[in-house]
Design a protein around this motif. Structure first.
Motif: not given
Length: 583
Positions: A45-47, A390-401
């Motif tokens: 959970q919570n990646f 829904e755009f693909f992120p770039n730079g510094n970002f956080t991805f959560t699932d």
């Protein structure tokens, strides 16, 4: 498009809903207050993945700018095409399953992943291949003569070899099964001329006995039969021998693409190998079949000649493809790497972009021979919507699932086989069914991977798990290949639960640190990287994180040490064939 994506994603969680409900009704000593049953099948959970590279903090975007690389992490060998206002981009995927990620954009700035070209076992046969085998250098082309999209590539370590698949609409997917092509070599690309004729160009070895030096290669062209979808026997011809100047013994001329402009044909290729001497060169002819004359100022893109001590270096630039906008502007995508402070490459070869000046006779990458910068100007009429929707992120970002049962994100990939064979997603989290195969095997393994996209990052996940024996292990892994990786996993020994951190270098494994766990329920696992330094840690039942062991080197997660063509990945891993034994 969104409906198609959701339909594909629901194939997993709808089919396993009954299984998830049944497992929630089971009773054992691993029951938790939140209803999750701890068992030998872990629930994740919570990646969360968060990038924190200094260059992005120091290079804040101004209006009219966007970051390059446009695809951070292991997205190498990019190819791009356009139909009307729609751009499509693909990259190599090796033994990642599904294979050949495909992206869509309306403006070259804001990209959305719309799936994968090779998403079925009938298309991708890499079950026993090493991590750097599989699918190489895909080329995507739109043929306006029959309104069809083609993806041509080489599938290494299978009986397929060079192949092509096609579709009428990449947004809908439904790419065909592979059509095998009757020629050798690698890096094929298609060219569709205005008169309806078609051609294939590719890298190949010189004729037997004609090789003059190590790395000597040639570029061949074939006539292509669009109706039969194959090259026409006997039409093969060498159009480049060695490279720009064979007297200089250039190595690894490859990744060819043909373009037509003002009734002239341009052949653009990579030269110098995909490492430190990588570059992009261009030739011109009056016919797609040559003869081709090299540009007087080759290469047109490279970083190999620059001061290695320059700040924020980008290296290995090459393997490019060009596209023209409806406004007549030209842009090029290409691969390059961003080494860390020890000059090691952990994020792999990434997809960069530059504007291309084609106001004269020859195309020239703007700034392509100068130190590459973190950002470039957006094309005419484009607006940077970075890290929104829904755009693909770039730079510094956080991805959560949260793994809340809404279907797997396209960024999650498996190795050598479908995710659906070991993944079950429900409202309680991501269930991984352990295979009786461990991470060192060149076989499909029960692990789900997310690409490392920054030199400095953190990645964490919660896990509910109860190993039954020392053969069971589940946890977090950082992987460069089957022979080079770290595993932070929970296992059992002598009736006790342990958390172990293991390092595998060139296939030899050793335990870096271990700790006995009491009252195992939910455990949170985390890795934080600051360039070459990686620190693993854990937390029990939402308490503060504790380090396990000291900082370790990310050397084995770099291509410099591990070799190969892929970048590092962070994995959620389970096995019932654990090779990590508590000491």
């Amino acid at each position: 498009m969104k409906e198609r994506r959701m339909k594909n994603k629901t194939n997993i969680w709808l089919s396993i809903l009954a299984t998830a409900l049944l497992s929630g009704c089971q009773q054992n000593n691993g029951n938790r207050s939140d209803g999750i049953v701890a068992s030998s099948e872990p629930v994740f959970q919570n990646f969360e993945y968060a990038g924190n590279d200094k260059i992005y903090a120091d290079s804040l975007l101004t209006e009219g700018q966007f970051y390059s690389p446009i695809l951070q992490g292991c997205y190498p060998d990019p190819s791009i095409t356009r139909k009307g206002n729609d751009y499509y981009l693909v990259s190599s995927s090796f033994v990642m399953f599904p294979g050949v990620p495909i992206f869509h954009s309306k403006d070259l700035v804001n990209w959305m992943q719309i799936g994968h070209v090779l998403d079925r076992e009938s298309q991708l046969k890499v079950e026993t291949a090493g991590i750097s085998a599989g699918v190489y250098a895909p080329d995507i082309q739109y043929n306006p003569n029959n309104d069809t999209f083609y993806m041509i590539t080489t599938q290494i370590a299978s009986e397929i070899g060079n192949m092509v698949v096609k579709t009428k609409d990449p947004l809908e997917g439904n790419w065909s099964d592979p059509i095998q092509l009757d020629f050798g070599g690698i890096d094929p690309a298609l060219f569709f001329d205005d008169d309806g004729k078609a051609y294939v160009v590719h890298n190949d070895a010189p004729a037997y006995g004609k090789e003059q030096y190590e790395g000597h290669r040639v570029i061949k062209v074939w006539d292509y039969d669009v109706e039969r979808d194959n090259v026409i026997a006997g039409t093969d011809k060498i159009i480049v021998d060695g490279g720009v100047d064979i007297n200089q013994q250039p190595i690894w001329i490859e990744a060819p693409h043909i373009y037509k402009r003002d009734d002239k044909y341009y052949l653009m290729c990579a030269e110098g190998g995909t490492g430190a001497n990588h570059s992009e060169v261009v030739f011109m002819s009056d016919s797609p079949r040559g003869p081709y004359k090299p540009a007087p100022d080759n290469p047109i893109l490279s970083q190999r000649h620059l001061d290695k001590s320059r700040p924020n270096p980008v290296e290995w630039a090459g393997h490019a493809d060009l596209v023209e906008t409806p406004n007549g502007e030209w842009y090029g995508v290409f691969l390059a790497v961003r080494p860390n402070e020890k000059n090691r490459v952990n994020t792999g070869r990434e997809t960069f972009m530059l504007p291309v000046d084609w106001s004269g006779r020859w195309p020239v990458f703007e700034g392509g021979m100068e130190p590459l910068k973190a950002s470039i100007a957006v094309p005419q009429g484009a607006e940077n919507k970075m890290n929104t929707g829904e755009f693909f992120p770039n730079g510094n970002f956080t991805f959560t699932d949260k793994f809340a049962g809404n279907g797997l994100d396209d960024r999650w990939i498996a190795l050598r086989g479908p995710r659906e064979k070991f993944v079950q997603e429900s409202a309680s989290g991501l269930h991984i069914k352990p295979f009786d195969i461990n991470i060192k095997a060149q076989k499909p393994i029960s692990a789900l991977f997310y690409r490392q996209q920054h030199a400095s990052f953190s990645a964490s996940v919660d896990m509910v798990y109860m190993p039954e024996s020392d053969a069971d292990l589940a946890g977090l892994t950082c992987v460069q290949s089957e022979s080079f990786h770290y595993v932070l996993g929970v296992t059992k020994s002598g009736g006790n639960d342990y958390l172990v951190l293991q390092r595998t270098e060139n296939g030899e494994s050793s335990i870096v640190a271990q700790t006995k766990l009491a009252d195992l329920g939910k455990i949170s696992l985390k890795v934080v990287a600051e360039g070459d330094d990686y620190q693993f840690s854990y937390a029990l039942d939402d308490r503060a994180f504790e380090n396990i062991g000291q900082r370790v080197s990310g050397d084995i997660l770099s291509t410099d040490v591990a070799g190969g063509f892929t970048g590092a990945m962070i994995g959620l891993y389970a096995t019932s064939a654990n090779h990590i034994k508590v000491e």
